[in-house]
Design an enzyme around this catalytic site. Structure first.
Site, PDB file in Angstrom:
ATOM      1  N   PRO A  91       0.822  -1.222   0.000  1.00 50.74           N
ATOM      2  CA  PRO A  91       0.000   0.000   0.000  1.00 50.74           C
ATOM      3  C   PRO A  91       0.853   1.269   0.000  1.00 50.74           C
ATOM      4  O   PRO A  91       0.328   2.364  -0.163  1.00 50.74           O
ATOM      5  CB  PRO A  91      -0.837  -0.122   1.282  1.00 50.74           C
ATOM      6  CG  PRO A  91      -0.179  -1.158   2.102  1.00 50.74           C
ATOM      7  CD  PRO A  91       0.651  -2.021   1.203  1.00 50.74           C
ATOM      8  N   GLU A 118       2.394  -7.805   8.724  1.00 53.36           N
ATOM      9  CA  GLU A 118       2.429  -6.355   8.961  1.00 53.36           C
ATOM     10  C   GLU A 118       3.377  -5.646   8.008  1.00 53.36           C
ATOM     11  O   GLU A 118       3.492  -4.438   8.028  1.00 53.36           O
ATOM     12  CB  GLU A 118       2.852  -6.057  10.404  1.00 53.36           C
ATOM     13  CG  GLU A 118       2.036  -6.785  11.449  1.00 53.36           C
ATOM     14  CD  GLU A 118       0.543  -6.479  11.345  1.00 53.36           C
ATOM     15  OE1 GLU A 118       0.185  -5.287  11.310  1.00 53.36           O
ATOM     16  OE2 GLU A 118      -0.251  -7.427  11.307  1.00 53.36           O
ATOM     17  N   ARG A 156      -3.686  -7.842 -20.714  1.00 53.08           N
ATOM     18  CA  ARG A 156      -4.640  -7.352 -21.732  1.00 53.08           C
ATOM     19  C   ARG A 156      -3.938  -6.580 -22.841  1.00 53.08           C
ATOM     20  O   ARG A 156      -4.461  -6.440 -23.925  1.00 53.08           O
ATOM     21  CB  ARG A 156      -5.683  -6.428 -21.088  1.00 53.08           C
ATOM     22  CG  ARG A 156      -6.647  -7.110 -20.155  1.00 53.08           C
ATOM     23  CD  ARG A 156      -7.542  -6.082 -19.475  1.00 53.08           C
ATOM     24  NE  ARG A 156      -8.330  -5.300 -20.430  1.00 53.08           N
ATOM     25  CZ  ARG A 156      -9.395  -5.735 -21.075  1.00 53.08           C
ATOM     26  NH1 ARG A 156      -9.814  -6.964 -20.868  1.00 53.08           N
ATOM     27  NH2 ARG A 156     -10.034  -4.968 -21.919  1.00 53.08           N
ATOM     28  N   ASP A 171     -11.369   0.491 -24.092  1.00 50.78           N
ATOM     29  CA  ASP A 171     -11.568   0.435 -22.648  1.00 50.78           C
ATOM     30  C   ASP A 171     -11.571   1.826 -22.033  1.00 50.78           C
ATOM     31  O   ASP A 171     -10.909   2.727 -22.514  1.00 50.78           O
ATOM     32  CB  ASP A 171     -10.420  -0.325 -21.955  1.00 50.78           C
ATOM     33  CG  ASP A 171     -10.486  -1.816 -22.199  1.00 50.78           C
ATOM     34  OD1 ASP A 171     -11.490  -2.277 -22.740  1.00 50.78           O
ATOM     35  OD2 ASP A 171      -9.514  -2.490 -21.833  1.00 50.78           O
TER      36      ASP A 171
END
Ligand code: ADE
Length: 229
Positions: A91, A118, A156, A171
């Site tokens: 993150p 963690e 893709r 897209d």
């Protein structure tokens, strides 16, 4: 295009790899996905991969030796000259969007390192200098789902993976100007009193293209005005 996934949970990928577009791309030899279990690079009796954080605090931290040794072994494996682009899913990384997906699709080999618990012993970052990527500002239980998102979006763009029928050029985010995709309809023409916009049935390709262009703009203004700035 080759992906090497380094994870503590390789089984999480088996269902995903065996379905739909990715399954066909693998069968056709366009995409190759190899799974590597970080636990195989432990040398203690319990095969430990994590330990308590120095300084205290909750949770467990992924240890540097098995992770770094796994990456080094996979990178140096005899069956590929290309050492690959190392991505660490976390993150704390730069946030994935279509332009980063396009950038990643420029590599012939990508290693995807999935974290758990963690976090990582930070020396993993110091030694490996990975391209750290996040799939959004929320916390997952680990990098596996994020790695699947990277594989899914990048493959893709690999030539021939999508047929002409469902090419990626239309897209959302890939369209010129990076707008959202226009509304689509299929049969039946009328359903529960809802009609398909008549222009789409007109056969007039110019009119249809204009309507789609406008609908793209309308949707983007309503849903994602930030994309128009
Ligand atoms: N691991 C945990 N949360 C993540 C996120 N948002 N993106 C990528 N990897 C993660």
């Amino acid at each position: 295009m080759r992906f090497d996934v380094l994870t503590l949970f390789p089984e999480m990928f088996t269902g995903y790899l065996g379905e739909s577009v990715l399954k066909r791309a693998i069968e056709r030899g366009l995409v190759d996905v190899r799974l590597h279990n970080i636990r195989d690079w432990t040398d203690d009796k319990h095969h430990s991969v994590d330990d308590r954080p120095f300084g205290g605090g909750p949770g467990m931290v992924l240890m540097a030796p098995p992770v770094v040794e796994c990456v080094e072994a996979v990178r140096g494996s005899e069956d590929s000259e290309d050492k690959g682009h190392l991505v660490l899913l976390s993150p704390q990384g730069r946030r994935l969007d279509q332009s980063i997906v396009e950038e990643l699709a420029g590599h012939r080999r990508i290693l995807l390192l999935c974290g758990r618990y963690e976090g990582f012993d930070d020396r993993i970052r110091t030694i490996l200098r990975p391209d750290e990527i996040s799939i959004g500002d929320y916390v997952l239980n680990g990098g596996e789902v994020a790695a699947m998102a990277v594989i899914d979006s990048v493959m893709r763009l690999v030539p021939d993976v999508l047929g002409d029928e469902d090419s990626s050029g239309e897209d959302s985010f890939s369209r010129p100007g990076g707008l959202l995709e226009y509304a689509q309809y299929t049969r039946p023409r009328v359903w529960r009193d809802l009609e398909v916009p008549p222009v789409l049935l007109s056969g007039n390709h110019q009119e249809i293209a204009r309507w789609r262009e406008e609908d793209s703009r309308r949707r983007t203004r309503q849903r994602r005005p930030d994309l128009l700035e």
